[in-house]
Design an enzyme around this catalytic site. Structure first.
Site, PDB file in Angstrom:
ATOM      1  N   ARG A   1      42.781  18.455  65.803  1.00 10.97           N
ATOM      2  CA  ARG A   1      42.957  18.450  64.248  1.00 10.97           C
ATOM      3  C   ARG A   1      43.263  19.946  63.598  1.00 10.97           C
ATOM      4  O   ARG A   1      44.067  19.935  62.602  1.00 10.97           O
ATOM      5  CB  ARG A   1      41.910  17.891  63.688  1.00 10.97           C
TER       6      ARG A   1
ATOM      7  N   HIS B   1      36.229  17.506  76.669  1.00 15.99           N
ATOM      8  CA  HIS B   1      35.593  17.721  74.995  1.00 15.99           C
ATOM      9  C   HIS B   1      34.174  17.995  75.350  1.00 15.99           C
ATOM     10  O   HIS B   1      33.459  17.058  75.767  1.00 15.99           O
ATOM     11  CB  HIS B   1      35.936  16.345  74.421  1.00 15.99           C
TER      12      HIS B   1
ATOM     13  N   PRO C   1      45.400  14.642  72.303  1.00 11.58           N
ATOM     14  CA  PRO C   1      46.144  13.473  72.074  1.00 11.58           C
ATOM     15  C   PRO C   1      45.095  12.821  70.616  1.00 11.58           C
ATOM     16  O   PRO C   1      43.912  12.751  70.906  1.00 11.58           O
ATOM     17  CB  PRO C   1      45.704  12.611  73.204  1.00 11.58           C
TER      18      PRO C   1
ATOM     19  N   GLY D   1      36.003  21.498  69.023  1.00 16.29           N
ATOM     20  CA  GLY D   1      35.278  23.003  68.216  1.00 16.29           C
ATOM     21  C   GLY D   1      36.342  24.035  68.139  1.00 16.29           C
ATOM     22  O   GLY D   1      35.454  25.110  67.717  1.00 16.29           O
TER      23      GLY D   1
ATOM     24  N   CYS E   1      37.505   8.626  74.130  1.00 18.72           N
ATOM     25  CA  CYS E   1      37.603   7.910  72.935  1.00 18.72           C
ATOM     26  C   CYS E   1      36.304   7.177  72.690  1.00 18.72           C
ATOM     27  O   CYS E   1      35.942   6.407  73.642  1.00 18.72           O
ATOM     28  CB  CYS E   1      38.708   7.108  72.875  1.00 18.72           C
TER      29      CYS E   1
END
Length: 356
Positions: A239, A176, A22, A218, A105
């Site tokens: 990304r 994460h 997301p 990563g 987040c």
């Protein structure tokens, strides 16, 4: 449509799940449709949508998605169990295959709403939210988190959070593998500066063998994703798979998965450069049709093409492809023909290079 129990199915089959992360402002429906043209097996996520927005806002605008996007997960932000349960129910009614709670987040806006990564400090609250959402929907309810925030000891914070959400019935956890620093680092810096700790995620899995635990943070290539998820249950790229979206063309060969048990494991090449012209022509045609539908619905072709700019990294003609999508798609009256011209720049340059 996927099975509502797909995490359980994956664990039973020993099959890893690949997911796109997301990403705020990026993971909209146009991006998810584009990603689906490159991979059938990946699980795709929405950007985070605040529960209050779902309850009070334009639900059709926020939650509408194309049937081709499935399997697709809705990520919610919030910390009120009742609101999250109501928003989860609405999301499930819209057809989402999973409801995910954001506990990772680090943005100031999210902190001011007392949700996101700051919830790492409130595992009881997170567990209460998960329990309420589980009671509201039949689809999987999952959590995406960090390993800790600020001065927390991840060995305590992460394991405590997981223990509590597991008791609440969480179906899966995406980790994460970095801390989030809520003071002193921007959201962008929080994606890069805090050191990665994949080892703690593996230890977490070793203590929770019957809970799906996937790795995020990563990971830049599919080969790295496969290597780093040894002993884990899945990989999530954000990304890296957006900025070089050709990465997604190799997903189905490396992550065959019970999302689509009727489809045999893919035998497509891992490198997008090795895919035949016919493959790219199908992608082109699908995206042109999609762009036409978006324009007919009052949108702009640039709403679609902005997500496609990273597709042909390393291809002959890629620079011209990017120029066309960046410039021509934003001009008044631009239509799907912009996508045709951009793909032609690559396909013709590729043919010329092969003939040399």
């Amino acid at each position: 449509m996927t099975s509502r129990f797909f995490y359980r199915d994956a664990l039973a089959a020993g099959a890893k799940i690949f997911a796109t992360a997301p990403m705020i402002d990026w993971s909209d429906s146009r991006y998810r449709y584009f990603a689906r043209q490159l991979t059938r097996n990946a699980l795709v996520y929405t950007e985070m949508i605040v529960a209050d927005a779902v309850l009070r806002g334009n639900r059709e605008r926020l939650l509408a998605h194309h049937p081709a996007e499935h399997p697709v997960a809705l990520q919610l932000g919030g910390s009120d169990p009742a609101k999250l349960a109501a928003a989860a129910r609405i999301g499930a009614d819209f057809g989402y295959d999973e409801i995910n709670l954001n506990v990772g987040c680090p943005s100031d806006r999210v902190q001011s709403g007392t949700f996101g990564a700051c919830l790492m400090r409130e595992p009881e609250t997170v567990a209460g939210c998960v329990a309420a959402m589980k009671a509201a929907v039949a689809v999987p309810v999952t959590v995406k988190c960090r390993i800790g925030v600020d001065d927390q000891d991840p060995e305590a914070a992460l394991f405590d959070l997981v223990s509590q959400v597991k008791s609440a019935g969480v179906d899966a956890l995406w980790v994460h593998a970095r801390k989030a620093w809520l003071q002193g680092l921007s959201p962008k810096e929080n994606r890069d500066i805090p050191p990665l700790d994949y080892g703690i995620v593996r230890r977490l899995k070793a203590e929770n063998p019957n809970l799906f635990i996937g790795l995020n943070g990563g990971l830049h290539t599919l080969s790295q994703a496969v290597a780093e998820t040894a002993g884990l249950d899945g990989a999530m790229l954000g990304r890296a798979a957006y900025q070089d979206s050709g990465v997604l063309t190799g997903v189905d060969a490396l992550f065959p998965h019970p999302f689509r048990p009727e489809t045999p494991p893919a035998s497509t090449p891992l490198r997008p450069q090795d895919l035949p012209a016919a493959y790219w022509e199908e992608v082109r045609d699908a995206m042109m049709d999609h762009a036409a539908a978006v324009v007919a619905g009052g949108g702009r072709v640039a709403n679609v093409t902005r997500h496609m700019i990273g597709l042909f990294q390393g291809f002959p003609g890629a620079r011209r492809y990017r120029q066309i999508l960046s410039a021509d798609a934003t001009r008044p009256g631009a239509g799907p023909e912009v996508i045709a011209a951009a793909f032609a720049a690559v396909l013709s340059a590729r043919t010329a290079a092969a003939a040399e």
